[in-house]
Structure formats: C-alpha cells, structure tokens
Enzyme design. Structure first.
Site, PDB file in Angstrom:
ATOM      1  N   LYS A  12     -10.442  17.402   7.776  1.00  0.00           N
ATOM      2  CA  LYS A  12     -11.646  16.675   8.200  1.00  0.00           C
ATOM      3  C   LYS A  12     -12.359  17.468   9.288  1.00  0.00           C
ATOM      4  O   LYS A  12     -11.735  18.267  10.019  1.00  0.00           O
ATOM      5  CB  LYS A  12     -11.308  15.263   8.684  1.00  0.00           C
ATOM      6  CG  LYS A  12     -10.358  15.164   9.897  1.00  0.00           C
ATOM      7  CD  LYS A  12     -11.014  15.315  11.242  1.00  0.00           C
ATOM      8  CE  LYS A  12     -10.027  15.255  12.411  1.00  0.00           C
ATOM      9  NZ  LYS A  12     -10.577  15.725  13.685  1.00  0.00           N
ATOM     10  N   ASP A 137      -5.754   9.369  13.120  1.00  0.00           N
ATOM     11  CA  ASP A 137      -6.662   9.888  12.083  1.00  0.00           C
ATOM     12  C   ASP A 137      -6.139   9.648  10.666  1.00  0.00           C
ATOM     13  O   ASP A 137      -6.831   9.948   9.695  1.00  0.00           O
ATOM     14  CB  ASP A 137      -6.851  11.409  12.241  1.00  0.00           C
ATOM     15  CG  ASP A 137      -7.613  11.780  13.485  1.00  0.00           C
ATOM     16  OD1 ASP A 137      -8.223  10.879  14.102  1.00  0.00           O
ATOM     17  OD2 ASP A 137      -7.600  12.972  13.845  1.00  0.00           O
TER      18      ASP A 137
HETATM   19  O1  C5P Z   1      -2.498   9.656  16.815  1.00  0.00           O
HETATM   20  P1  C5P Z   1      -2.253  11.141  16.885  1.00  0.00           P
HETATM   21  O2  C5P Z   1      -0.793  11.482  16.813  1.00  0.00           O
HETATM   22  O3  C5P Z   1      -3.105  11.926  15.958  1.00  0.00           O
HETATM   23  O4  C5P Z   1      -2.724  11.561  18.341  1.00  0.00           O
HETATM   24  C1  C5P Z   1      -2.248  12.672  19.020  1.00  0.00           C
HETATM   25  C2  C5P Z   1      -2.437  12.472  20.503  1.00  0.00           C
HETATM   26  O5  C5P Z   1      -3.833  12.437  20.808  1.00  0.00           O
HETATM   27  C3  C5P Z   1      -1.898  11.151  21.040  1.00  0.00           C
HETATM   28  O6  C5P Z   1      -0.571  11.294  21.454  1.00  0.00           O
HETATM   29  C4  C5P Z   1      -2.802  10.868  22.213  1.00  0.00           C
HETATM   30  O7  C5P Z   1      -2.373  11.611  23.336  1.00  0.00           O
HETATM   31  C5  C5P Z   1      -4.121  11.462  21.786  1.00  0.00           C
HETATM   32  N1  C5P Z   1      -5.076  10.471  21.217  1.00  0.00           N
HETATM   33  C6  C5P Z   1      -5.728   9.599  22.070  1.00  0.00           C
HETATM   34  N2  C5P Z   1      -6.632   8.703  21.564  1.00  0.00           N
HETATM   35  C7  C5P Z   1      -6.907   8.679  20.246  1.00  0.00           C
HETATM   36  C8  C5P Z   1      -6.255   9.576  19.362  1.00  0.00           C
HETATM   37  C9  C5P Z   1      -5.340  10.455  19.887  1.00  0.00           C
HETATM   38  O8  C5P Z   1      -5.516   9.621  23.286  1.00  0.00           O
HETATM   39  N3  C5P Z   1      -7.811   7.808  19.783  1.00  0.00           N
END
Ligand code: C5P
Length: 289
Positions: A12, A137
């Site tokens: 993406k 995501d």
């Molecule tokens: O959810 P995902 O594992 O993709 O996110 C990776 C990191 O990015 C999370 O641990 C968090 O620190 C940060 N994040 C965030 N807010 C979001 C998405 C991700 O703070 N909406």
C-alpha cells in the site's frame, strides 16, 4: 475442499496521512487514504495432513512465530476454533521497513487464504475484525483498493479512485522503524496534546473520484515527511528525481522511507525508475490496483 490456494499480497501507499491524536495505550488516531499498488508478495497456502503452521521463505525475514504471517494464521485459528495444518510459502518482493505495509499485506493474505481453504467460513467484515488484532493496517490490506481509514486505521470507508497512470516506488537501503517514526512525530507535536480537530480530505477524495491527477496533486499529504525526511536525506533525492522526470506528485509513503511518484505518462515513469536505479535506489514501476 481446496487443498492449496495462491494469494497476492499487494503493498500500500498512503496518498494522505494525518495523525490526529495519541491514545493512552500509545497508539495513534489518524486519518489516511490508503491505496493498494501492484508491487506485491506472493503466498502459497497448502493444507497439511497434521495440525501445525509451517512458514517457508527465503531472505532476511525470520520465518518463525514473530512473522506477521504466522501471527495471522494463529489469530485465524483462534477465531475459527477449528485449526488445521497449513504450510505457507512466502515469496517477498515488497521492501521491508519501508512504509508500504509489506508485513500487514502478508498477514492479510494469510487470513484470506486460510478462509478460502476453510470454505469461506468468515465474511470480509468478520475477517477484518480478526485482522485488527494483528496490526493497524491489516484490515485495509484484507480489503485492498482505495480506502479512507480512521481510528488507528481499522475504520475503513472504500473510495472510488479513477486516477490512471503509473506509480514509481523508490527506497534507499536503510529502513525506518514505524514505532520510532511515531516517537519522532510525538516529539515534534507535543504528544498530540493540542491536536486540531480531525478533518476529512474532501478535495483529494473528490479529485480521486474524478480521476483528475492535477487537481489531486496539491492535496497529497503525509505528516511523517517532516520528521523522517531529515533523518533520510535520500527521500528528498528520490522525490527530486521523480519530479524532474515528470511526476504529477512525489511523496513519502506511511512512516517512510519509501517514496512514490504518480506519473500520467508510463514512458516517463519507466525512465524515472531507471534514473532512480542509476542513482542507487531500489526502484519499482507499478500500478494502483
Ligand atoms: O499495528 P502495527 O503493528 O502495524 O503498528 C506498528 C507500531 O506503529 C505500533 O507498535 C505503534 O507503535 C505504531 N502505531 C501507532 N498508531 C497507529 C499504528 C501504528 O502508534 N495507528
């Protein structure tokens, strides 16, 4: 019952990304327009005679429980309550730590593939609920296409995007850790204590639905650029090469440091890709899907 299925995990890009707040658990509220592109990983899922999750693949990514594809399979079986044995072969092409959602795309592809092997036990909406537990995501990656995403990314409104043309993606050799990029953003925005109210990128959404790249271009936006570009000077170089090569717009994707350019002219896009490769980038020519 199907014994094996192939899934494509599309990367993406973010056409718009504004962080609007920080939650007590550290996650961030955001408003983002996500777009799938044809740059992709391929996954083959095969039923095994005995229970267990076997993940196979080459490269630097660990093929163990820490891999998001493995986590997705565990989350799927926890939800279904009817686990079966599966071997997942992952062929990676999406750059890692790039801001292109490669791990999320793989996780989403595993959910879709297991659901097919399982006789479509879950609806797309139900699969998105499972996806939420794996990463912010992942629900978008289950659906793909173009989406206006809110919450931490899991509240998705599908959008119409009639832009045509090609996408060039470029990235250097150093990645960016997403949590680190969020920390840099927190530092620059006083932990989002006085964040302005959320706004919907209406002009961008209208221009996408009309397929008007020139009208859309000024409304592309990524809040991470201001904090990540100074840490990764090549971001500026890749954007300059794309703009000099005729891109309608060139911007960093997600938490970076990948950069994408939109080109109305496919020949110009191919030439920009070649110029980026010559300048030392990893560069790809793809389409919005
Ligand atoms: O959810 P995902 O594992 O993709 O996110 C990776 C990191 O990015 C999370 O641990 C968090 O620190 C940060 N994040 C965030 N807010 C979001 C998405 C991700 O703070 N909406």
């Amino acid at each position: 019952m199907q014994q094996a299925v192939k899934e494509t995990a599309f990367a993406k890009i973010n056409l718009y990304l504004e962080v609007t707040g920080k939650r007590p658990n550290g996650y961030h509220d955001l408003v983002t327009v996500m777009q799938s592109v044809s740059l992709c990983d391929s996954l083959m899922l095969r039923r095994l005679p005995q229970e267990g999750i076997v993940l196979l693949g080459e490269g630097t990514l660990p093929m163990d429980e820490s891999n998001l594809a493995h986590r997705a399979a565990r989350a799927y079986f926890a939800e279904s309550g009817a686990p079966f044995g599966v071997e997942i072969t992952l062929e990676k092409h999406i750059p890692m730590a790039a801001g292109m959602g490669g791990g999320s795309a793989d996780a989403a592809a595993v959910l879709r593939g297991l659901n097919r092997l399982d006789g479509n036990r879950f609806s797309a909406a139900e699969l998105c609920r499972v996806a939420e537990r794996i990463g912010a995501d992942v629900p978008f990656c289950v659906l793909g296409g173009t989406g206006l995403c809110r919450g931490i990314g899991e509240v998705i409104r599908p959008l119409e995007n009639r832009l045509s043309g090609s996408v060039v993606v470029a990235i250097g050799h150093a990645g960016v850790s997403t949590p680190e990029a969020f920390r840099a953003l927190d530092a620059a925005h006083n932990d989002f204590k006085n964040a302005p109210p959320e706004r919907t990128p209406k002009e961008l959404i209208a221009a996408l639905s009309m397929g008007d790249a020139k009208a859309a271009a000024p409304h592309f936006h990524n809040m991470f650029e201001a904090v990540v570009e100074p840490m990764r000077p090549e971001v500026t170089r890749w954007k300059d090469i794309m703009c000099a090569g005729g891109a309608d717009v060139a911007m960093m994707s997600g938490s970076g440091p990948s950069v994408f350019g939109l080109f109305s002219d496919t020949n110009a896009a191919a030439q920009a890709r070649d110029a980026l490769l010559a300048a030392g980038a990893r560069a790809f020519l793809c389409q919005m899907v």
